[in-house]
Every structure is written in structure tokens, then in C-alpha cells.
Scaffold this motif. Sequence first.
Motif, PDB file in Angstrom:
ATOM      1  N   GLU A  58       0.823  -1.210   0.000  1.00  0.00           N
ATOM      2  CA  GLU A  58       0.000   0.000   0.000  1.00  0.00           C
ATOM      3  C   GLU A  58       0.861   1.265   0.000  1.00  0.00           C
ATOM      4  N   GLY A  59       1.909   1.250  -0.794  1.00  0.00           N
ATOM      5  CA  GLY A  59       2.767   2.423  -0.949  1.00  0.00           C
ATOM      6  C   GLY A  59       3.757   2.647   0.170  1.00  0.00           C
ATOM      7  N   LYS A  60       3.843   1.746   1.134  1.00  0.00           N
ATOM      8  CA  LYS A  60       4.765   1.894   2.252  1.00  0.00           C
ATOM      9  C   LYS A  60       5.811   0.786   2.208  1.00  0.00           C
ATOM     10  N   ALA A  61       7.022   1.131   2.632  1.00  0.00           N
ATOM     11  CA  ALA A  61       8.103   0.150   2.699  1.00  0.00           C
ATOM     12  C   ALA A  61       8.289  -0.291   4.144  1.00  0.00           C
ATOM     13  N   ASP A  62       8.521  -1.581   4.334  1.00  0.00           N
ATOM     14  CA  ASP A  62       8.720  -2.152   5.663  1.00  0.00           C
ATOM     15  C   ASP A  62       9.920  -3.088   5.574  1.00  0.00           C
ATOM     16  N   SER A  63      10.930  -2.852   6.380  1.00  0.00           N
ATOM     17  CA  SER A  63      12.181  -3.599   6.274  1.00  0.00           C
ATOM     18  C   SER A  63      12.328  -4.628   7.390  1.00  0.00           C
ATOM     19  N   SER A  64      12.922  -5.759   7.033  1.00  0.00           N
ATOM     20  CA  SER A  64      13.224  -6.825   7.988  1.00  0.00           C
ATOM     21  C   SER A  64      14.631  -7.327   7.730  1.00  0.00           C
ATOM     22  N   SER A  65      15.263  -7.816   8.784  1.00  0.00           N
ATOM     23  CA  SER A  65      16.554  -8.474   8.598  1.00  0.00           C
ATOM     24  C   SER A  65      16.290  -9.919   8.203  1.00  0.00           C
ATOM     25  N   VAL A  66      17.221 -10.497   7.460  1.00  0.00           N
ATOM     26  CA  VAL A  66      17.123 -11.890   7.019  1.00  0.00           C
ATOM     27  C   VAL A  66      18.324 -12.634   7.573  1.00  0.00           C
ATOM     28  N   ARG A  67      18.060 -13.729   8.297  1.00  0.00           N
ATOM     29  CA  ARG A  67      19.132 -14.589   8.789  1.00  0.00           C
ATOM     30  C   ARG A  67      18.889 -15.983   8.229  1.00  0.00           C
ATOM     31  N   TRP A  68      19.780 -16.420   7.333  1.00  0.00           N
ATOM     32  CA  TRP A  68      19.622 -17.715   6.672  1.00  0.00           C
ATOM     33  C   TRP A  68      20.084 -18.830   7.602  1.00  0.00           C
ATOM     34  N   ILE A  69      19.244 -19.847   7.770  1.00  0.00           N
ATOM     35  CA  ILE A  69      19.573 -21.037   8.555  1.00  0.00           C
ATOM     36  C   ILE A  69      20.266 -22.046   7.651  1.00  0.00           C
ATOM     37  N   ASN A  70      19.721 -22.233   6.470  1.00  0.00           N
ATOM     38  CA  ASN A  70      20.311 -23.054   5.412  1.00  0.00           C
ATOM     39  C   ASN A  70      19.779 -22.498   4.092  1.00  0.00           C
ATOM     40  N   ASP A  71      20.028 -23.166   2.978  1.00  0.00           N
ATOM     41  CA  ASP A  71      19.605 -22.638   1.677  1.00  0.00           C
ATOM     42  C   ASP A  71      18.087 -22.504   1.544  1.00  0.00           C
ATOM     43  N   CYS A  72      17.316 -23.252   2.318  1.00  0.00           N
ATOM     44  CA  CYS A  72      15.860 -23.251   2.175  1.00  0.00           C
ATOM     45  C   CYS A  72      15.105 -22.686   3.373  1.00  0.00           C
ATOM     46  N   GLU A  73      15.799 -22.240   4.411  1.00  0.00           N
ATOM     47  CA  GLU A  73      15.128 -21.715   5.599  1.00  0.00           C
ATOM     48  C   GLU A  73      15.804 -20.431   6.072  1.00  0.00           C
ATOM     49  N   VAL A  75      15.055 -16.685   8.819  1.00  0.00           N
ATOM     50  CA  VAL A  75      14.266 -16.018   9.846  1.00  0.00           C
ATOM     51  C   VAL A  75      14.192 -14.536   9.501  1.00  0.00           C
ATOM     52  N   LEU A  76      12.964 -13.999   9.506  1.00  0.00           N
ATOM     53  CA  LEU A  76      12.731 -12.571   9.269  1.00  0.00           C
ATOM     54  C   LEU A  76      12.444 -11.884  10.597  1.00  0.00           C
ATOM     55  N   LYS A  77      13.065 -10.726  10.819  1.00  0.00           N
ATOM     56  CA  LYS A  77      12.804  -9.936  12.022  1.00  0.00           C
ATOM     57  C   LYS A  77      12.682  -8.482  11.611  1.00  0.00           C
ATOM     58  N   LYS A  78      11.537  -7.877  11.911  1.00  0.00           N
ATOM     59  CA  LYS A  78      11.289  -6.479  11.525  1.00  0.00           C
ATOM     60  C   LYS A  78      12.315  -5.567  12.164  1.00  0.00           C
ATOM     61  N   LEU A  79      12.793  -4.607  11.384  1.00  0.00           N
ATOM     62  CA  LEU A  79      13.782  -3.657  11.901  1.00  0.00           C
ATOM     63  C   LEU A  79      13.126  -2.572  12.749  1.00  0.00           C
ATOM     64  N   ARG A  80      11.922  -2.153  12.378  1.00  0.00           N
ATOM     65  CA  ARG A  80      11.205  -1.114  13.120  1.00  0.00           C
ATOM     66  C   ARG A  80       9.766  -1.558  13.386  1.00  0.00           C
ATOM     67  N   ASP A  88       7.932 -10.150  17.023  1.00  0.00           N
ATOM     68  CA  ASP A  88       8.222 -11.578  16.923  1.00  0.00           C
ATOM     69  C   ASP A  88       8.847 -11.915  15.573  1.00  0.00           C
ATOM     70  N   ALA A  89       9.912 -12.699  15.601  1.00  0.00           N
ATOM     71  CA  ALA A  89      10.559 -13.156  14.373  1.00  0.00           C
ATOM     72  C   ALA A  89       9.705 -14.225  13.709  1.00  0.00           C
ATOM     73  N   ILE A  90       9.836 -14.339  12.386  1.00  0.00           N
ATOM     74  CA  ILE A  90       9.073 -15.306  11.604  1.00  0.00           C
ATOM     75  C   ILE A  90      10.033 -16.276  10.918  1.00  0.00           C
ATOM     76  N   HIS A  91       9.762 -17.553  11.076  1.00  0.00           N
ATOM     77  CA  HIS A  91      10.562 -18.605  10.448  1.00  0.00           C
ATOM     78  C   HIS A  91       9.917 -18.960   9.108  1.00  0.00           C
ATOM     79  N   MET A  92      10.678 -18.835   8.030  1.00  0.00           N
ATOM     80  CA  MET A  92      10.206 -19.128   6.680  1.00  0.00           C
ATOM     81  C   MET A  92      10.943 -20.373   6.167  1.00  0.00           C
ATOM     82  N   LYS A  93      10.193 -21.243   5.483  1.00  0.00           N
ATOM     83  CA  LYS A  93      10.789 -22.450   4.918  1.00  0.00           C
ATOM     84  C   LYS A  93      10.265 -22.648   3.508  1.00  0.00           C
ATOM     85  N   GLU A 105       6.210 -22.133   3.724  1.00  0.00           N
ATOM     86  CA  GLU A 105       5.398 -22.086   4.928  1.00  0.00           C
ATOM     87  C   GLU A 105       6.091 -21.151   5.905  1.00  0.00           C
ATOM     88  N   TYR A 106       5.272 -20.538   6.755  1.00  0.00           N
ATOM     89  CA  TYR A 106       5.851 -19.627   7.738  1.00  0.00           C
ATOM     90  C   TYR A 106       5.101 -19.737   9.055  1.00  0.00           C
TER      91      TYR A 106
END
Length: 128
Positions: A58-73, A75-80, A88-93, A105-106
Motif C-alpha cells: 500500500e505504498g509503504k516500505a517495511d524492512s526486515s533483517s534476514v538470517r539464513w539457517i540453510n539454503d531453504c530456511e 528467519v525474518l525480524k522487523k527492523l522497526r 516476533d521473528a518469523i521462520h520461513m521455509k 510455509e511460515y
Amino acid sequence: MKVFSVILVLLLLTSCYSVERNCTDFKTGTFEFTYTIDGIEQTSRFKRTENFNIDYQEGKADSSSVRWINDCEFVLKKLRPTSNSEKDAIHMKILSTTEDSYTFEYKLAVKRPNKPLNVEKGVAFKIN
């Protein structure tokens, strides 16, 4: 004996099937993801680098850090974060890939006590 033979054949056939997962093709790039909130379908576009994920909604930017566990997983954590739930951090696979999309899945990266862990699925399409 006939039932045993059928089960054995089915197990052999299903064990030969492997899901394509070329996760490294989707570590970086620009993607689109369609989701539904309160019955309204919305599309979000995001750009991911090795270390950051920038979501344009919706016209707004939202940034998160990305920490790779392996090539397919990863973790996203919002910066602000603007609320406690966004802290809360989100685990993506990445579950499977095609030439231009991936199914994922997340869930929350840390399980909260006395609350069920919700796992959601989605499909992201690589634009660039």
C-alpha cells in the motif's frame, strides 16, 4: 500377501518422488505474494537481498533483517516494529520451487506458551 505387495509397491513409488527445491535461485530478487485478510485479497511485493527483506505494501516500505539457517530456511525480524506482535521473528521455509515461483510455509520463530503454533502456507512469484 496381496495387500502387503500393494503397500510395498506404493511405498517404493512414493519414495522415488522428490520435490524440486532449488532454493538458492530464490535467495535474492523481487517477488510478489498474494494473501487474504478479512476476506479481501491483497498483493504484496518484496525485494530480498542476502541480509534484508523490504516489503512494499500500500505504498509503504517495511524492512526486515534476514538470517539464513540453510539454503531453504531463514528467519525474518522487523527492523522497526510498530506493535508487540511485529516484534516476533518469523521462520520461513521453502517447501518446493518451480522455474519462477516457490511454495513456502511460515510460522513464529519462537512458540508462545499455552498458544497453538499456526503454520501458514503461500506461494511467491519471482518478478526479477
